[in-house]
Motif scaffolding. Structure first.
Motif: not given
Length: 196
Positions: A127-144
């Motif tokens: 598995v590839t694990v990272s030193p750091e990841l960035t969660a970015k502004l503007g990501n959208t998800i739609s669910v019921d």
């Protein structure tokens, strides 16, 4: 991302916090080796000129077990919620409101670099694990959202929890006492969803 994605899971509770007292590791220090002390003890009985040489003394990390990669989520920004007070299913759409970085957190005494730890985890399980990841502004998800239910969403980074051990391997191939190390390493960016 939509609810049709195969790996979309709506949980029944918010993400669990680490049970251990963890320390966040700055990403710019992950690849730096820790200072490796030199073995200064007396020769062990049975040492001879032909003894195995483990020079230089160095830190060792061995991963032993891992959790489900979707079990641990570190949020970036606020929790978003949508209450459906109607008698029908409604669509909820969430958008991330901030950009944030999530790195490695550890509990315990790591005798080597965090970079060496990540490499050991990748070698053991692929598995590839990272030193750091960035969660970015503007990501959208739609669910019921089912009737009379609240859907909660938090954007952030999933971290893989691994329990391992770390110790020093001295020049004469003896080892220091082994320490348990619990690590949370970034594996992917995404939403954590739960209903209440």
């Amino acid at each position: 991302m939509t609810a049709e994605d195969d790996d979309l899971v709506i949980n029944t509770a918010p993400p669990a916090e680490p049970e251990e007292d963890v320390t966040e590791i700055p990403a710019d220090t992950v690849g730096e080796p820790v200072e490796e002390p030199t073995y200064t003890g007396k020769p062990q009985p049975g040492d001879s000129p032909n003894a195995v040489d483990c020079t230089p003394a160095h830190g060792v990390y061995k991963p032993l077990s891992k959790d489900d990669p979707k079990a641990h989520h570190k949020g970036v920004g606020p929790v978003n919620s949508n209450c459906n007070g109607t008698s029908r299913t409604a669509k909820s759409t969430f958008t991330s409101e901030v950009t944030g970085k999530v790195g490695i957190a550890i509990s315990g005494e790591l005798e080597t670099s965090a970079g060496a730890m990540l490499a050991s985890i990748k070698t053991k399980w692929g598995v590839t694990v990272s030193p750091e990841l960035t969660a970015k502004l503007g990501n959208t998800i739609s669910v019921d959202t089912p009737k009379h239910t609240t859907t909660n969403a938090r954007y952030g980074v999933y971290r893989l929890k691994v329990v391992g051990e770390s110790y020093m391997l001295h020049q004469n191939c003896t080892t220091s006492p082994k320490h348990e190390v619990v690590s949370y390493s970034p594996i992917k960016v995404g939403w954590y969803l739960w209903e209440s």
